[in-house]
Design an enzyme around this catalytic site. Structure first.
Site, PDB file in Angstrom:
ATOM      1  N   GLU A 232     -27.665 -39.892   2.285  1.00 53.11           N
ATOM      2  CA  GLU A 232     -27.559 -38.565   1.694  1.00 53.11           C
ATOM      3  C   GLU A 232     -28.075 -37.607   2.765  1.00 53.11           C
ATOM      4  OE1 GLU A 232     -30.294 -37.457  -1.431  1.00 53.11           O
ATOM      5  OE2 GLU A 232     -29.076 -35.716  -1.987  1.00 53.11           O
TER       6      GLU A 232
ATOM      7  N   ARG B 220     -35.972 -53.217   0.948  1.00 58.84           N
ATOM      8  CA  ARG B 220     -36.138 -52.160   1.939  1.00 58.84           C
ATOM      9  C   ARG B 220     -37.289 -52.505   2.885  1.00 58.84           C
ATOM     10  NH1 ARG B 220     -36.927 -47.265  -1.532  1.00 58.84           N
ATOM     11  NH2 ARG B 220     -36.685 -46.237   0.472  1.00 58.84           N
TER      12      ARG B 220
ATOM     13  N   LYS C 179     -39.512 -39.776   2.235  1.00 59.25           N
ATOM     14  CA  LYS C 179     -39.065 -38.484   2.760  1.00 59.25           C
ATOM     15  C   LYS C 179     -40.061 -37.391   2.411  1.00 59.25           C
ATOM     16  CE  LYS C 179     -34.091 -39.243   3.027  1.00 59.25           C
ATOM     17  NZ  LYS C 179     -32.796 -39.158   2.314  1.00 59.25           N
TER      18      LYS C 179
END
Length: 556
Positions: free
Chosen positions: A36, A262, A272
Site C-alpha cells: 500500500e 512476518r 509504520k
RNA sequence: UGGGGCGUCGCCAAGCGGUAAGGCACCGGAUUUUGAUUCCGGCAUUCCCAGGUUCGAUCCCUGGCGCCCCAGCCA
C-alpha cells in the site's frame, strides 16, 4: 551427482509451487508484491519482496508489482515512487507488470453491482458505531442490520447514488450479506465500499466510493492471473472471505492465498506508526537515517542489495513467530563486503606519533594491497613520514595482559611500513597522553624484521601530512533492548543514546579523498564504511560505518 | 471456556512413520603484516508436556500447557 547445482533452501512455499508445477495445476506461476503506498518500505517488506520475486525467478514465472491503493486518504505519490525505487535497488524487476488496484475500480464496481443483483450485498445506513455494536464480540454472535433485507432495486439505486457522490462521507456503506453469526468476524457482513470524497494519487477524483482491501485484493489477484497470492499470517482469517468473493463473482481465474510469518528483527521497531514517530519527533534525521530499518535507511547506511537478499534467503520462510537477531543481518553485510570491499587505512580517533629517529622531511611510499586475499584487486601507494597518526585505542600506558598493541617499550608493526618501539609519551596538564614518541627499526622496511623476530601486533596509521580530514559517523543499533515493543512499555525508553557518534576529524589515507559517493571500503581493523551520498563533497567524502569487524579482543 | 495459527539446539530452520539436515551464534585448534578473513574440529540419545496406536512416532490419535492473530467505513 556432481552436476547438481547448489540446492535452494527448502521452504513450504517452494514446496507448494514445485508441486503445483509438477502436477500441472499451473503451467507457470505468477506472484505479486502488493504494497500500500502509504509509507516507505522496510526490511520486513524486503522479506516479502524476496519471497515473491524470488519464487517467480526460481521457477520461471513472473512477479507483479501492484499498488494496493484502495485508501486515498493515506496514500501518496511520493510513496509510490519511493517504493518503486526501493524494489529496483533491491535488485528486482517487474518488467511491464506494474499495476494498481485502482486500475480495476470499474470492474470491481461492476462486481459489486453483480453481488447486489444476486441479493448478496446491501447498502447499509447504520453509522460506523452502530455497525460496530451490531457486529457482536469475539464470543457473541452479531445482529443483523435492519437494512439487510431491502429490495435489490433499492440497493442498486442507492449504490449508484453513492458512486455519483450524492452522500457525504460515512453516510452509507455497501456490505456483503454473509453471516452475522459467523465465528469468523470477517464474515459478519463485511464492508465492501465506503464513501470517501478524497482525490486519489493514481486515479485522481474519478471516484467518490472506494473498495475495501478485502473486496479488492483477491479480485485483483484473479484479474492478473496470480497463481500464488502470498501474504503474512494476520490475513489468514481473511482467507474464507477472499474465497467467498472468488466463489460468488464471475472472476477469470482462481488464485490461492498462502501465508507466512512476518519478519521481526531485534533491536529495532518495524511498525509504520513508530517509524513515522521517530521521523517526526526528529529522533532520527529522516526516513533514510542510516539507523532506520527502512530500505532507504539501510541503503544509506551502506548495506548492499546483495547482503539484504542474502539475509532474506538465510532467515528462511515459515509460519511460526520468529525473532531474527540483528547480528544475523550484520553478518550478512560483513560476508558480502569481506569479499568485495577494497581495504584502506583510516584513523578514527587520532593520536599523534613522532618517530624520533626518522629523518625529518623524508617521505617514503609503501605499497598496500587493496585486498589481501584478492591480488587482482590491485594495490595503491601510501605515504609514510616522521609524524603519523595512530588510533588512540592502539596505545595503553598500562596495558592489560594479552594486549599486543603499543605500550611503553613495546614493539608493534605499522602495517606495510616499519616496526616501531614506543619510547615515551607527552602529556598535557591533566595527564592525558597527547603525543607519543617511537623509534623505528630501519631494517624492517615493509614490516618484516630482518632478524626474523615475531611481532605480534600490527596497527594501522596515516601520515599527518598526507591524509584527509573528514567526518565519520559511527552508527550502532537504534535501541538497546532486543525487543523495544515488549510488554506495552513505551519503546522510546529503549532508544540507544549512543546509536550515532560523529567523529568530526577522522584522518583518512590520501587515496580515499577521491572515493565516489556510495562506495564501500573496509577500514582495516575497524569495519566497513560507506561514503554518504548526501553529505559527501568532492575531495571530502563523509563516511558512515556500516558495521564493525568482528572483534574477539574487545569482546573479552 | 468464539474462530484461526504456531510450538524441533541460544536464534532461524529442514524433516511428512524408519531411527534429528543446514545456517547464524558459541567453544576449541591451525594459518595470518587486519586480534579480520580462511581452515579444521566440537555443538539436540532428542523434537512443549502426558497418555495412546505401532516392530518402530518429531512425524498418526487423545488430552493438556504455552505463545501469536482477529471485534477499522486501515491494509
Amino acid at each position: 551427482m556432481s552436476t547438481e547445482t547448489a540446492p535452494i533452501a527448502a521452504n513450504f512455499l517452494r514446496t507448494i509451487v514445485e508441486e503445483d508445477l509438477k502436477s500441472g495445476k499451473h503451467q507457470t506461476i505468477v506472484t505479486r508484491f502488493p504494497p500500500e503506498p502509504n509509507g516507505y518500505l522496510h526490511i520486513g517488506h524486503a522479506k516479502s519482496i524476496c519471497i515473491n520475486f524470488g519464487l517467480a525467478r526460481d521457477f520461471g514465472g513472473r512477479c507483479h508489482l501492484r499498488f494496493d491503493d484502495t485508501n486515498p486518504v493515506k496514500e501518496e505519490m511520493e510513496y509510490i515512487e519511493s517504493i518503486k525505487e526501493s524494489v529496483t535497488w533491491l535488485g528486482f524487476d517487474w518488467g511491464k507488470h506494474l499495476y494498481y488496484a485502482s486500475d480495476y475500480f470499474e470492474q470491481l464496481y461492476q462486481w459489486a453491482e453483480f453481488l447486489i443483483q444476486q441479493g448478496k450485498a446491501y447498502v447499509e445506513e447504520l453509522t460506523a458505531d452502530e455497525i460496530r455494536a451490531h457486529r457482536g464480540t469475539l464470543t457473541e454472535a452479531g445482529r443483523e442490520s435492519p437494512w439487510r433485507n431491502r429490495p435489490v432495486e433499492e440497493n442498486l439505486e442507492l449504490f449508484r447514488r453513492m458512486r455519483a457522490g450524492e452522500f457525504p462521507d460515512g453516510a452509507r456503506v455497501l456490505r456483503a450479506k454473509i453471516d452475522m453469526a459467523s465465528p469468523n468476524i470477517n464474515l459478519r457482513d463485511p464492508v465492501l465500499y465506503r464513501i470517501l470524497h478524497a482525490p486519489h494519487p493514481h486515479v485522481g477524483d474519478a471516484w467518490k466510493i472506494y473498495p475495501m482491501y478485502d473486496f479488492a485484493h483477491g479480485q485483483s489477484d484473479a484479474i492478473e492471473g496470480i497463481t500464488h497470492s502470498i501474504c503474512t499470517l494476520e490475513f489468514e482469517d481473511h482467507k474464507p472471505l477472499y474465497e467467498w468473493f472468488l466463489d460468488n463473482l464471475p472472476v477469470p481465474a482462481r488464485p490461492r492465498q498462502y501465508e507466512f510469518a512476518r519478519l521481526n528483527l531485534t533491536y529495532t521497531v518495524m511498525s509504520k506508526r513508530k517509524l513515522h514517530e521517530l521521523v517526526t519527533s526528529r529522533t532520527v534525521s529522516g526516513w533514510d537515517d542510516p539507523r532506520m530499518p527502512t530500505l532507504m535507511g539501510i541503503r544509506r547506511r551502506g548495506y548492499t542489495p546483495e547482503a539484504v537478499r542474502a539475509f532474506c534467503e538465510l532467515i528462511g520462510v515459515g509460519r511460526s513467530d520468529s525473532w531474527i537477531d540483528m547480528s544475523i543481518m550484520e553478518e550478512c553485510v560483513r560476508s558480502d563486503l569481506n569479499e568485495r570491499a577494497p581495504r584502506a587505512m583510516a584513523v578514527l580517533r587520532p593520536l599523534k606519533v613522532v618517530i624520533t629517529n626518522y629523518p625529518e622531511g623524508q617521505v617514503e611510499q609503501f605499497e598496500a594491497a587493496n585486498h589481501p586475499q584478492r591480488p587482482e584487486m590491485g594495490s595503491r601507494m601510501v605515504s609514510f613520514s616522521r609524524e603519523i597518526y595512530i588510533e588512540e585505542d592502539d596505545f595503553m600506558e598500562e596495558p592489560p595482559k594479552g594486549f599486543f598493541r603499543l605500550a611503553p617499550g613495546v614493539e608493534v608493526r605499522l602495517r606495510y611500513a616499519y616496526i616501531v618501539r614506543c619510547t615515551g609519551v607527552v602529556k598535557d596538564a591533566n595527564g592525558n597522553v597527547v603525543e607519543m614518541h617511537c623509534e623505528y627499526d630501519p631494517a624492517s622496511r615493509g614490516g618484516s624484521a630482518a632478524d626474523g623476530r615475531k611481532i605480534k601486533g600490527t596497527i594501522h596509521w596515516v601520515s599527518t601530512s598526507h591524509c584527509v580530514d573528514t567526518e565519520v559517523r559511527l552508527f550502532d543499533r537504534l535501541f538497546n533492548d532486543p525487543n523495544p515493543d515488549r510488554g506495552g512499555a513505551d519503546y522510546r525508553q529503549f532508544l540507544n543514546p549512543r546509536s550515532v557518534e560523529v567523529l568530526p576529524a577522522a584522518k583518512l589515507e590520501a587515496s580515499l579523498a577521491g572515493a565516489d559517493p556510495e562506495s564501500r571500503f573496509q577500514f582495516e581493523r575497524q569495519g566497513y564504511f560507506h561514503s554518504d551520498p548526501v553529505d559527501s563533497t568532492p575531495g571530502k567524502p563523509v563516511f558512515n560505518r556500516i558495521v564493525t569487524l568482528k572483534d574477539t579482543w574487545t569482546k573479552k
